[in-house]
Design a protein around this motif. Sequence first.
Motif, PDB file in Angstrom:
ATOM      1  N   UNK A  36    -101.640  -8.614 -28.606  1.00 30.97           N
ATOM      2  CA  UNK A  36    -100.772  -7.945 -27.639  1.00 30.97           C
ATOM      3  C   UNK A  36     -99.951  -8.971 -26.873  1.00 30.97           C
ATOM      4  N   UNK A  37     -98.651  -8.827 -26.948  1.00 26.73           N
ATOM      5  CA  UNK A  37     -97.735  -9.682 -26.201  1.00 26.73           C
ATOM      6  C   UNK A  37     -96.770  -8.798 -25.409  1.00 26.73           C
ATOM      7  N   UNK A  38     -96.227  -9.357 -24.351  1.00 22.08           N
ATOM      8  CA  UNK A  38     -95.255  -8.634 -23.547  1.00 22.08           C
ATOM      9  C   UNK A  38     -95.027  -9.347 -22.235  1.00 22.08           C
ATOM     10  N   UNK A  39     -93.929  -9.033 -21.596  1.00 19.59           N
ATOM     11  CA  UNK A  39     -93.640  -9.614 -20.295  1.00 19.59           C
ATOM     12  C   UNK A  39     -94.674  -9.149 -19.271  1.00 19.59           C
ATOM     13  N   UNK A  40     -94.764  -9.836 -18.146  1.00 26.34           N
ATOM     14  CA  UNK A  40     -95.664  -9.421 -17.078  1.00 26.34           C
ATOM     15  C   UNK A  40     -95.401  -7.966 -16.710  1.00 26.34           C
TER      16      UNK A  40
ATOM     17  N   UNK B 259     -99.755  -6.994 -34.748  1.00 25.17           N
ATOM     18  CA  UNK B 259     -99.138  -7.686 -33.614  1.00 25.17           C
ATOM     19  C   UNK B 259     -98.206  -6.707 -32.909  1.00 25.17           C
ATOM     20  N   UNK B 260     -98.475  -6.476 -31.629  1.00 26.53           N
ATOM     21  CA  UNK B 260     -97.692  -5.516 -30.857  1.00 26.53           C
ATOM     22  C   UNK B 260     -96.957  -6.223 -29.727  1.00 26.53           C
ATOM     23  N   UNK B 261     -95.649  -6.032 -29.696  1.00 22.89           N
ATOM     24  CA  UNK B 261     -94.855  -6.509 -28.566  1.00 22.89           C
ATOM     25  C   UNK B 261     -94.517  -5.302 -27.703  1.00 22.89           C
ATOM     26  N   UNK B 262     -95.002  -5.300 -26.460  1.00 20.84           N
ATOM     27  CA  UNK B 262     -94.735  -4.209 -25.529  1.00 20.84           C
ATOM     28  C   UNK B 262     -93.370  -4.465 -24.904  1.00 20.84           C
TER      29      UNK B 262
END
Length: 292
Positions: A63-67, A181-184
């Motif tokens: 899981x990746x994504x900005x704050x 792999x998920x980019x929020x």
Amino acid sequence: MKDIDLKTYRADSGTKLAVIPTKVDFGLGDKELKKDLRKVRKELGNFQDTLYAHGKFSVLICLQGMDTSGKDSLIREVFKDFNVRGVVVHSFKVPTALELKHDYLWRHYIALPAKGKFGIFNRTHYENVLVTRVHPEYIMGENIPGINEVSDIDQHFWDVRFDQIKSFENHLADNGTIIFKFYLHLSKEEQKQRLLRRLRLKQKHWKFSPGDLKERKLWAKYQQCYEEAIQRTSMPKAPWFLIPADNKNAARLIVARILFQELKKYKDITEPELDEKIKANLDSYKKQLQSE
């Protein structure tokens, strides 16, 4: 809710974040979205039991994504029906002194899920081509031979890292790890509202850091780095999925749906059959217990 079209969310080498929506409308209210999620996460929980009994595959969810993109709450809600023994969550923070004495993938490698288990990386090995690319001075703490100052960190350095990450993931996949792999994908305006909420609600104060505002000023640079990382590392064995994250309930449902739709394709993941001798004597075992 019916199966979703995975092509809508799967990234490729031509992905442009600027044209990807950060919000999706299924025509459902929050109550209906939560109801659908409860159904899917129960199915995922059942699959996890079978995965554990089968014992030949593991699942790694990155899981990746900005704050404020909703990674923590997504983990809480999507995996609520899992057996706690079958899922392990790792949240990767700033590398420790011990971790910096190893190569940058070491701390991720030792956190990988065992066969039969789900592993969730809350922030991942991609931080090493994201935050370090926005702040290349952080690389100096790794004490890499030939990197004596920030100016030594050129495009070739990042090209090599992308290749290393792809090799790492291909190696995992070839040895039985199913990778998601998920980019929020959060809008800058929605991040602003979520940060304001942290400041407004006393119970959310602990989540706020002045550093969040400093990083927000680097939004465009982060988007550029995310885009290149996604373009260069979305592979058949380790695909990236771009999840509209402005609506948390919708984002959770999409992630759960993608996981279930993809995992149920693995027809060979089944509960093992009992040994024939044991199966032939089941009635005898029942009688032994009943006669106690």
